[in-house]
Scaffold this motif. Structure first.
Motif, PDB file in Angstrom:
ATOM      1  N   ASP A 192      -8.181  27.001  20.708  1.00 53.81           N
ATOM      2  CA  ASP A 192      -8.904  26.793  19.454  1.00 53.81           C
ATOM      3  C   ASP A 192      -7.899  26.378  18.385  1.00 53.81           C
ATOM      4  O   ASP A 192      -7.001  27.165  18.040  1.00 53.81           O
ATOM      5  N   PRO A 193      -7.982  25.149  17.858  1.00 50.76           N
ATOM      6  CA  PRO A 193      -6.975  24.699  16.880  1.00 50.76           C
ATOM      7  C   PRO A 193      -7.020  25.488  15.574  1.00 50.76           C
ATOM      8  O   PRO A 193      -6.030  25.512  14.844  1.00 50.76           O
ATOM      9  N   GLN A 194      -8.151  26.113  15.302  1.00 53.37           N
ATOM     10  CA  GLN A 194      -8.281  26.862  14.057  1.00 53.37           C
ATOM     11  C   GLN A 194      -7.520  28.176  14.096  1.00 53.37           C
ATOM     12  O   GLN A 194      -6.836  28.563  13.148  1.00 53.37           O
ATOM     13  N   THR A 195      -7.630  28.880  15.236  1.00 54.33           N
ATOM     14  CA  THR A 195      -7.032  30.212  15.341  1.00 54.33           C
ATOM     15  C   THR A 195      -5.789  30.243  16.219  1.00 54.33           C
ATOM     16  O   THR A 195      -5.006  31.190  16.158  1.00 54.33           O
ATOM     17  N   GLY A 196      -5.616  29.216  17.048  1.00 53.71           N
ATOM     18  CA  GLY A 196      -4.477  29.197  17.959  1.00 53.71           C
ATOM     19  C   GLY A 196      -4.649  30.076  19.177  1.00 53.71           C
ATOM     20  O   GLY A 196      -3.703  30.275  19.935  1.00 53.71           O
ATOM     21  N   THR A 197      -5.861  30.592  19.403  1.00 57.51           N
ATOM     22  CA  THR A 197      -6.112  31.461  20.550  1.00 57.51           C
ATOM     23  C   THR A 197      -6.653  30.648  21.721  1.00 57.51           C
ATOM     24  O   THR A 197      -7.348  29.647  21.540  1.00 57.51           O
ATOM     25  N   THR A 198      -6.332  31.089  22.936  1.00 59.90           N
ATOM     26  CA  THR A 198      -6.808  30.434  24.151  1.00 59.90           C
ATOM     27  C   THR A 198      -8.257  30.814  24.393  1.00 59.90           C
ATOM     28  O   THR A 198      -8.610  31.995  24.386  1.00 59.90           O
ATOM     29  N   VAL A 199      -9.104  29.820  24.638  1.00 57.61           N
ATOM     30  CA  VAL A 199     -10.547  30.074  24.756  1.00 57.61           C
ATOM     31  C   VAL A 199     -11.072  29.825  26.162  1.00 57.61           C
ATOM     32  O   VAL A 199     -12.252  30.043  26.422  1.00 57.61           O
ATOM     33  N   THR A 200     -10.236  29.340  27.095  1.00 60.97           N
ATOM     34  CA  THR A 200     -10.670  29.137  28.472  1.00 60.97           C
ATOM     35  C   THR A 200      -9.608  29.687  29.417  1.00 60.97           C
ATOM     36  O   THR A 200      -8.508  30.050  28.990  1.00 60.97           O
ATOM     37  N   ALA A 201      -9.935  29.718  30.706  1.00 60.39           N
ATOM     38  CA  ALA A 201      -8.967  30.137  31.713  1.00 60.39           C
ATOM     39  C   ALA A 201      -7.843  29.110  31.821  1.00 60.39           C
ATOM     40  O   ALA A 201      -7.975  27.972  31.359  1.00 60.39           O
ATOM     41  N   ILE A 246     -10.556  18.110  24.802  1.00 67.10           N
ATOM     42  CA  ILE A 246     -10.002  18.017  23.455  1.00 67.10           C
ATOM     43  C   ILE A 246     -11.159  17.992  22.451  1.00 67.10           C
ATOM     44  O   ILE A 246     -12.016  17.103  22.527  1.00 67.10           O
ATOM     45  N   PRO A 247     -11.211  18.947  21.518  1.00 66.43           N
ATOM     46  CA  PRO A 247     -12.320  18.968  20.564  1.00 66.43           C
ATOM     47  C   PRO A 247     -12.262  17.795  19.602  1.00 66.43           C
ATOM     48  O   PRO A 247     -11.196  17.441  19.086  1.00 66.43           O
ATOM     49  N   SER A 248     -13.411  17.182  19.369  1.00 67.74           N
ATOM     50  CA  SER A 248     -13.479  16.041  18.450  1.00 67.74           C
ATOM     51  C   SER A 248     -13.907  16.472  17.054  1.00 67.74           C
ATOM     52  O   SER A 248     -13.955  15.648  16.133  1.00 67.74           O
ATOM     53  N   SER A 249     -14.235  17.751  16.892  1.00 73.32           N
ATOM     54  CA  SER A 249     -14.705  18.240  15.599  1.00 73.32           C
ATOM     55  C   SER A 249     -13.560  18.301  14.588  1.00 73.32           C
ATOM     56  O   SER A 249     -12.381  18.253  14.941  1.00 73.32           O
ATOM     57  N   GLN A 250     -13.951  18.406  13.323  1.00 75.22           N
ATOM     58  CA  GLN A 250     -12.963  18.519  12.259  1.00 75.22           C
ATOM     59  C   GLN A 250     -12.174  19.820  12.381  1.00 75.22           C
ATOM     60  O   GLN A 250     -12.654  20.818  12.915  1.00 75.22           O
ATOM     61  N   LEU A 251     -10.947  19.778  11.881  1.00 73.86           N
ATOM     62  CA  LEU A 251     -10.191  21.001  11.681  1.00 73.86           C
ATOM     63  C   LEU A 251     -10.655  21.574  10.349  1.00 73.86           C
ATOM     64  O   LEU A 251     -10.488  20.951   9.298  1.00 73.86           O
ATOM     65  N   SER A 252     -11.277  22.739  10.371  1.00 73.18           N
ATOM     66  CA  SER A 252     -11.865  23.319   9.164  1.00 73.18           C
ATOM     67  C   SER A 252     -10.803  23.600   8.111  1.00 73.18           C
ATOM     68  O   SER A 252      -9.630  23.835   8.421  1.00 73.18           O
ATOM     69  N   ALA A 253     -11.246  23.570   6.865  1.00 79.88           N
ATOM     70  CA  ALA A 253     -10.338  23.856   5.758  1.00 79.88           C
ATOM     71  C   ALA A 253      -9.862  25.300   5.822  1.00 79.88           C
ATOM     72  O   ALA A 253     -10.560  26.189   6.328  1.00 79.88           O
TER      73      ALA A 253
END
Length: 461
Positions: A140-149, A156-163
């Motif tokens: 997760d680019p927002q939190t830096g935590t691993t979200v999958t095995a 690669i997420p195409s969504s915005q990096l939240s403010a």
């Protein structure tokens, strides 16, 4: 063995050399295939059960020898999603089995490859030129935590990096022990480097504010402390202009008794209202007093927590930390080595991705931020050459290869590069000449055996 045995042996030689030529032709054909591992040919002799003094050379069998541990040259491509493995190991990849609408469907099988010409598809997956999809852990680019095995398909997420709201500001620098403000340069003499409360309509030292009508006086009696942009909870930028004002010094026991005379004291102000007029507050003090010992080291405070409001926009709960703030002598009487950093940012779009030597995929966003997106899965095998080959430069695990071990194992990943085929064209041509001669020699044996048989038949006639 006799003549018939010689013919059978020669036929086995023809078959073996034909097999060798087939491997050579495949190696030459794939000399430009990314990550290709050439296949060498070995030969095995077959002998009949006979007394030692009557044993014969026997026929031959050919077999393939893998060269999975022989690395090809690493070549730069400039394409950031291309990845070369420098050292031993394999990328873990998956295979698409179909689609569900526009969404690809994948099997649970894992395969292994050195082919690293990956590119992003429309769904955000990294797929190489053979159609295999890269596996690893998505972050997760927002939190830096691993979200999958660790060996799931990377997307690669195409969504915005939240403010992100600014929560911490780091300020470093040196405040001159004798600040040469415009007022000090003009007036000189004792206490001239200090702020002069008596020259203000409203005392800024006591109130912690500077009204607009006193702005010129304040600018003349303070030093520019730099500026920074911080962000509120919705990512709106807030430009903060800052100034330092010295309010007391041990050299002047009567300068400002309220602050004592054993340590030098400074105050930090920021411009809270750039359009203020008259008696409206234009500058606001940040936190409390900053005190410095005679050694030039700051004694307090190390951190100031404050709400910052600039032109009506408020950023709440900002920790201002001063890790290396000093008060040493400076020939020019100005603030030096000033450095201001903060941890907030506005929303941003993904611009590009890059691969680090440790296999971490990072994304660069339009707001200037670099965030981790995934961790590439790389595995090692105890017996690389025992892997089973598949089409497209992929391999399957076998009983002989052993279980894969997750980790780089001393290898590094090179982004923007590819591993070339380990085929040496000159070496393959040399092998081809030798193979051709061996094949011709075996045909000569068959011709000779045939002639000998014909001679035997002619005896009867």
């Amino acid at each position: 063995m006799g003549v018939f045995g010689a013919m059978i042996t020669a036929v086995s030689g023809l078959q073996a050399q034909s097999y060798a030529l087939e491997n050579i032709s495949g190696n030459i054909a794939n000399s430009q295939t990314t990550g290709f591992k050439r296949v060498d040919t070995g030969f095995l002799d077959l002998v009949t059960d006979a007394p030692r003094n009557q044993s014969v050379a026997g026929s031959t069998l050919s077999f393939s020898r893998a060269t999975n541990t022989v690395q090809g040259d690493v070549q730069t491509t400039g394409i950031p999603t291309n990845i070369a493995l420098n050292g031993q190991g394999y990328f873990v990849v998956g295979e698409r089995t179909g689609t569900n609408g526009d969404t690809p469907v994948f099997s649970n099988n894992q395969f292994y490859t050195r082919r690293g010409d990956f590119a992003l598809d429309k769904n955000g997956y990294l797929v190489n030129g053979s159609g295999y999809y890269l596996r690893g852990a998505t972050i997760d680019p927002q939190t830096g935590t691993t979200v999958t095995a660790s060996t799931d398909l990377i997307k690669i997420p195409s969504s915005q990096l939240s403010a992100r709201q600014t929560s911490e500001v780091l300020y470093s620098g040196n405040l001159p022990s004798l600040p040469q403000t415009n007022y000090q340069k003009t007036n000189g003499g004792a206490t001239s480097e200090l702020i002069q409360p008596s020259t203000y309509t409203t005392d800024p030292v006591a109130t912690g504010t500077v009204i607009a009508s006193d702005d010129d006086t304040f600018l003349n009696q303070s030093l520019a402390a730099g500026s920074m942009t911080i962000y509120n909870d919705i990512g709106a930028p807030v430009n903060v202009q800052m100034r330092w004002a010295k309010v007391s010094d041990p050299a002047y026991t009567t300068s400002n008794p309220a602050f004592g005379s054993t340590e030098a004291t400074w105050q930090l102000f920021y411009q809270s209202n750039s359009t203020a007029t008259g008696s409206a507050v234009q500058w606001t003090r940040l936190g409390t007093n900053f005190t410095f010992a005679s050694s030039g080291q700051m004694t307090s405070p190390t951190t100031v927590n404050s709400n910052v409001t600039v032109d009506g926009v408020t950023v709440t709960g900002v920790d201002f930390t001063f890790p290396t703030l000093t008060q040493f002598s400076d020939a020019n009487g100005q603030i030096t080595n000033s450095s201001v950093t903060q941890n907030g940012y506005s929303a941003g779009e993904l611009l590009s991705v890059a691969v680090g030597a440790d296999g971490r995929i990072s994304g660069t966003y339009s707001n200037g931020q670099v965030a981790p997106l995934a961790q590439i899965a790389v595995v090692q095998f105890q017996a690389d050459d025992a892997l089973k080959r598949r089409e497209g430069g992929a391999f399957e695990q076998t009983l002989e290869s052993g279980q894969p071990t997750l980790g780089l194992g001393g290898a590094t990943l090179v982004g923007g590069s590819l591993e070339a085929s380990n085929t040496d064209i000159a070496d393959e041509f040399s092998k081809m000449i030798v193979t051709q001669q061996a094949y011709s020699a075996n045909t000569r044996v068959i011709s000779t055996a045939q002639q000998m048989l014909q001679d035997t038949i002619n005896i009867i006639r």
